[in-house]
Design a protein around this motif. Structure first.
Motif, PDB file in Angstrom:
ATOM      1  N   HIS A  76      16.858  79.254  30.455  1.00 12.12           N
ATOM      2  CA  HIS A  76      16.455  80.361  29.579  1.00 12.12           C
ATOM      3  C   HIS A  76      17.546  80.648  28.571  1.00 12.12           C
ATOM      4  O   HIS A  76      18.550  79.931  28.534  1.00 12.12           O
ATOM      5  N   ASP A  80      24.808  82.869  29.652  1.00 13.03           N
ATOM      6  CA  ASP A  80      25.428  82.284  30.853  1.00 13.03           C
ATOM      7  C   ASP A  80      24.693  81.034  31.319  1.00 13.03           C
ATOM      8  O   ASP A  80      25.081  80.421  32.314  1.00 13.03           O
ATOM      9  N   HIS A  81      23.658  80.625  30.566  1.00 18.75           N
ATOM     10  CA  HIS A  81      22.920  79.405  30.905  1.00 18.75           C
ATOM     11  C   HIS A  81      22.918  78.381  29.762  1.00 18.75           C
ATOM     12  O   HIS A  81      22.294  77.332  29.897  1.00 18.75           O
TER      13      HIS A  81
HETATM   14 ZN   LIG Z   1      21.920  84.388  34.358  1.00 16.97          ZN
END
Ligand SMILES: [Zn+2]
Length: 315
Positions: A76, A80-81
């Motif tokens: 997503h 943090d991804h």
């Molecule tokens: Zn996350």
């Protein structure tokens, strides 16, 4: 909840699947995954800054030396991804269409602005995100987007990507590896910490939980927290149902959203980390019930969480 997770680092899940789990919990400390086939690998997510992503790639090297990363899936559009994408830009980067929208809205520049603001939201953001270094992060967006579902062949290993969003965010991909009976869920599953629903609707997330529970699989690599099982999906489902019910009752009684966030008792969910995310979750319920309510931008949502996390002056 324990703030130190075990085991950490690269975990061999069998059938060519690996998880990468950080050695500490907390905001932004996300997991990643690796699915290997003959001569190539699929990386599931990069991490929140370049230091963490380099450590991830170094930790995976014993596997990727023989099966280099040819494909990356960003589950997503939360940083943090995907903020480490520039370190794997040689590979084909894939994400759901909605995730691309989120990435364009909040990239490293926005996080640098949030964490340097002289406001309660800024101080709270520095407290929870201060361990990350956004300097040097270039927003490398996916090369390819998909809608709904797509199937990849990674060196002979079937990998199914299913967009179950919008739910946690505008696009939420789960990565199912049938041969390994394993699913990388991104932030559709938080293990040990509080789910946060930035986008909604709640119904989509509940449907996603039902889909996960119906899949013929045993191993779940959540977006955050230790490698787990379907039990964690039930906890997420129960938390979301509970918060939706509690917030709806207060909306119907005419209570403002901020007051509702302070009023709701979390009961058996009180020991989940980052309970202040309730402020965002209540706001999302209220917007579902009254679409005329204006959306809140990131700084204002973090301001509400700061208030809930520490309702004391001078945070
Ligand atoms: Zn996350």
């Amino acid at each position: 909840m324990a703030s130190v997770l075990s085991p950490a680092g690269r975990i061999d899940l069998g059938h060519g699947c690996h998880a990468w789990v950080p050695d500490t919990a907390g905001w932004g400390m996300s997991n990643a995954g690796l699915v290997t086939g003959r001569g190539e690998s699929l990386l599931v997510d990069t991490l929140y800054d370049l230091h963490l992503t380099r450590a991830l790639l170094d930790g995976l090297a014993p596997v990727t030396d023989a099966a280099p990363v040819s494909t990356v899936v960003n589950t997503h559009g939360n940083g943090d991804h995907w903020f480490g994408n520039q370190l794997v830009a040689h590979a084909e980067i894939i994400a759901a269409r909605g995730s691309l929208t989120d990435m364009r809205q909040v990239g490293p520049a926005e996080m640098r602005a949030l964490t340097s603001a002289d406001t309660a939201a800024g101080r709270f953001a520095r407290r929870i995100f201060g361990r990350f270094d956004y300097s040097g992060v270039q927003p490398v967006l996916p090369h390819r987007v998909f809608d709904g579902e797509t199937v990849l062949d990674i060196g002979g290993t079937e990998v199914r990507l299913i967009d179950v969003g919008p739910a946690h965010s505008a696009g939420d991909t789960i990565v199912h590896v049938p041969r390994a009976r394993t699913v990388y869920t991104g932030d559709i599953v938080f293990a040990g910490s509080t789910p946060v629903i930035w986008h909604g609707p709640f119904a989509n997330w509940l449907t996603a939980c039902d889909l996960l529970l119906s899949l013929d699989m045993d191993i779940i690599v959540p977006g955050h927290g230790p490698v787990t099982t379907k039990e964690a999906v039930r906890t997420v489902r129960d938390y979301l149902s509970y918060v939706h019910e509690q917030a709806t009752a207060r909306f119907s009684a005419g209570m403002p959203a901020e007051a509702a966030g302070r009023d709701i008792s979390l009961g058996r969910f009180a020991d989940l980390d980052e309970s202040e995310r309730l402020a965002v979750n209540v706001h999302t319920v209220y917007r579902e019930l009254d679409p005329s309510l204006p959306p809140l931008d990131g700084p204002r949502l973090f301001g509400r969480m700061a208030d809930l996390a520490c309702p004391c002056p001078g945070l």
